[in-house]
Write an enzyme that holds these catalytic residues in place. Sequence first.
Site, PDB file in Angstrom:
ATOM      1  N   ASP A 193       0.812  -1.212   0.000  1.00 28.71           N
ATOM      2  CA  ASP A 193       0.000   0.000   0.000  1.00 28.71           C
ATOM      3  C   ASP A 193       0.844   1.261   0.000  1.00 28.71           C
ATOM      4  O   ASP A 193       0.357   2.341  -0.347  1.00 28.71           O
ATOM      5  CB  ASP A 193      -0.923  -0.019   1.225  1.00 28.71           C
ATOM      6  CG  ASP A 193      -1.961   1.089   1.182  1.00 28.71           C
ATOM      7  OD1 ASP A 193      -2.663   1.198   0.159  1.00 28.71           O
ATOM      8  OD2 ASP A 193      -2.069   1.855   2.159  1.00 28.71           O
ATOM      9  N   MET A 274      -8.003   5.661   2.915  1.00 28.47           N
ATOM     10  CA  MET A 274      -8.155   6.833   2.054  1.00 28.47           C
ATOM     11  C   MET A 274      -6.910   7.114   1.223  1.00 28.47           C
ATOM     12  O   MET A 274      -6.908   8.051   0.426  1.00 28.47           O
ATOM     13  CB  MET A 274      -8.475   8.068   2.917  1.00 28.47           C
ATOM     14  CG  MET A 274      -9.799   7.989   3.637  1.00 28.47           C
ATOM     15  SD  MET A 274     -11.204   7.891   2.494  1.00 28.47           S
ATOM     16  CE  MET A 274     -11.046   9.456   1.637  1.00 28.47           C
ATOM     17  N   ARG A 275      -5.857   6.303   1.393  1.00 31.68           N
ATOM     18  CA  ARG A 275      -4.632   6.581   0.645  1.00 31.68           C
ATOM     19  C   ARG A 275      -4.873   6.479  -0.860  1.00 31.68           C
ATOM     20  O   ARG A 275      -4.299   7.237  -1.647  1.00 31.68           O
ATOM     21  CB  ARG A 275      -3.517   5.631   1.073  1.00 31.68           C
ATOM     22  CG  ARG A 275      -2.189   5.949   0.382  1.00 31.68           C
ATOM     23  CD  ARG A 275      -1.041   5.136   0.927  1.00 31.68           C
ATOM     24  NE  ARG A 275      -0.638   5.602   2.236  1.00 31.68           N
ATOM     25  CZ  ARG A 275      -0.707   4.887   3.350  1.00 31.68           C
ATOM     26  NH1 ARG A 275      -1.168   3.655   3.301  1.00 31.68           N
ATOM     27  NH2 ARG A 275      -0.318   5.372   4.501  1.00 31.68           N
ATOM     28  N   ALA A 276      -5.735   5.545  -1.280  1.00 30.23           N
ATOM     29  CA  ALA A 276      -5.998   5.377  -2.709  1.00 30.23           C
ATOM     30  C   ALA A 276      -6.607   6.636  -3.311  1.00 30.23           C
ATOM     31  O   ALA A 276      -6.248   7.044  -4.429  1.00 30.23           O
ATOM     32  CB  ALA A 276      -6.922   4.187  -2.930  1.00 30.23           C
ATOM     33  N   VAL A 279      -3.798   9.269  -3.599  1.00 28.68           N
ATOM     34  CA  VAL A 279      -2.850   8.933  -4.663  1.00 28.68           C
ATOM     35  C   VAL A 279      -3.485   9.134  -6.030  1.00 28.68           C
ATOM     36  O   VAL A 279      -2.843   9.657  -6.961  1.00 28.68           O
ATOM     37  CB  VAL A 279      -2.358   7.484  -4.497  1.00 28.68           C
ATOM     38  CG1 VAL A 279      -1.551   7.045  -5.715  1.00 28.68           C
ATOM     39  CG2 VAL A 279      -1.511   7.351  -3.242  1.00 28.68           C
TER      40      VAL A 279
END
Length: 680
Positions: A193, A274-276, A279
Amino acid sequence: MSTPYPFTAIVGQDDLRLGLLLNAVSPAVGGVLVRGEKGTAKSTAVRALAALMPEVPVVPGCRFSCDPASPDPACPDGPHAEAVGVSRPARTVELPVGASEDRLVGALDIERALSEGVKAFEPGLLADAHRGILYVDEVNLLHDHLVDLLLDAAAMGASYVEREGVSVRHAARFLLVGTMNPEEGELRPQLLDRFGLTVEVSASRDTDERVEVVRRRLAYDDDPEGFAARWAEEEGALRERIAAARVLLPRVVLSDGVLRQIAATCAAFEVDGMRADIVMARTATALAAWAGREEVTADDVRQAALLALPHRRRRNPFDAPGLDEDKLDQTLDEAGPPENSDGDDQPDPDGGGDDDGGGGGGGGVPPQADGEDRTPPQGSEGDSPSPAPEGAPDAPGRPAGGEQQPVAAAEPFRTKMLSVPGLGEGAAGRRSRARTEHGRTTGARRPQGALTKLHLAATVQAAAPHQRARGRAGRGLVVRRDDLRQATREGREGNLVLFVVDASGSMAARQRMSAVKGAVLSLLLDAYQRRDKVGLVTFRGKEAEVALPPTSSVDAAAARLESLPTGGRTPLAAGLLKAHDVLRVERLRDPSRRPLLVVVTDGRATGGPEPVALAGRAGRLHRSEGTASVVVDCESGYVRLGLAGELARELGGTAVTLDELRADSIAGLVKDVTAAGRAA
């Protein structure tokens, strides 16, 4: 220093080049993971990227590459007074798979810290990579303790070195680039991730393209400097385009409509956290800047999804990476077009572009779409006879029949932990007890080589009797090299789990074989989580075969299991002897990795003279070499012969049924081999 292969001379690999270039434009994207088969220019492309990166201004003499405009106030070489910065090329620092912890984070001189109170610190690779590229080839083979350090540095943007209360901190913000061959094993989800983007690469099947690859490589090998000079103009143009995109990047507009599309896409594919979303937003912005636009379009969002989501939507290690593009298009349509978009200047959705190495880009074409049926087709031309009907009796002497159709595995479940008895010294993992560099402290010893983990109490105890002879004055403790003691620690190791699976006719009832495959799949999932190597031996008919040599790729083992046919007699002895050969070779290759033999069978043995006696002798051979073993008893029906239990006693191991494999009441399935042998 050797001349690197020019980035613009790479043939094809549009996704790979685009992913790297987007990170060059916007390092905030978060790096890229390159997955693909060997020999596909993964490492070549990454090393060539450094020549395209803008130069970095640094404080003169600072070993930690502080920015003169905003130096790190906690820099070990600081504080930095106002000074004129100097520029140097961006660094690409390679992290070897076998690197030590001290090589990665740096080494602290404990002896000077204790005796003089001086923080003598030698920077590691994280300091070298600050404001540059940290490249990890074969990142999936990186040891767990190094992965943990990388995760900490990537999350905090800093590296901490702490030894017995003495600590050093420095900034460590880098572009993380990793390459890997999925056949050699997968990455831990936490590290996976941390990569902003992922791209899949494979060798071209186009003859003309392959010819051009070979032609250029041979020309480079003959004259690297001359070859690079011929591509200097294209390299300069690409470098200027990256610089222009960086200047344009802050002006790119990310509208509310685009943000809704990004959020809707991440929700539709059920990615964690929420990283997706973040990014994807950064990637779409970088795509717009790369195309020379000041506004993000729908095609930018689509391309960003294909690069940022495939590795984040995997629910378990056996899911194929990739996205269902039809579902992606439907989600983008339902979320509505972005506001004020202009379709005339959108990039080609098919990935067409310039030939300078940056215009093309497909974006992670999935090898398998979501929902695609992975079960082998039934009834196709050339299929073998149908399997016996469900509920058919398991006759031990049933004549050998034709090969049966493979059946799908049942739903995997969480298994009890199987472990190897005793205390090992193998690679770090999460299965059996072992002496490791990390874990609870169990004692102390004199250091062999560089001191890495100080045992403070033992060091003081060793130094105390000599203080008067050393002329101690005052409150300080006089410590010499001979006084230092290394802490011995106990943690967990990864093992070699070798599966020996009975694929004979007695196992061929569809419901039964489905349950057996589900159990083995569950054990494979457990092996993935515990960082084991796995191997697969199958036996049926007249012989046994190594379906999968020992590997770190549980994906490959699951694929072999899925296509496993059944039928014929039960050469149990052949399967055990084949497993013995595999373990003998692996002991020579990696003597510190202890094996665990998992035999999945109903215990029947047919075919050849005295098959039961031969199987018993093969089992005693494993027991004589101290191989820990578990027999998963697959016998079903009201009348049971208990043959699997007999086999377990010959092996000196334990027998457990399919139901008991998941039962909470089972504990300590693998007993001490010596004790079990005496009891037998």
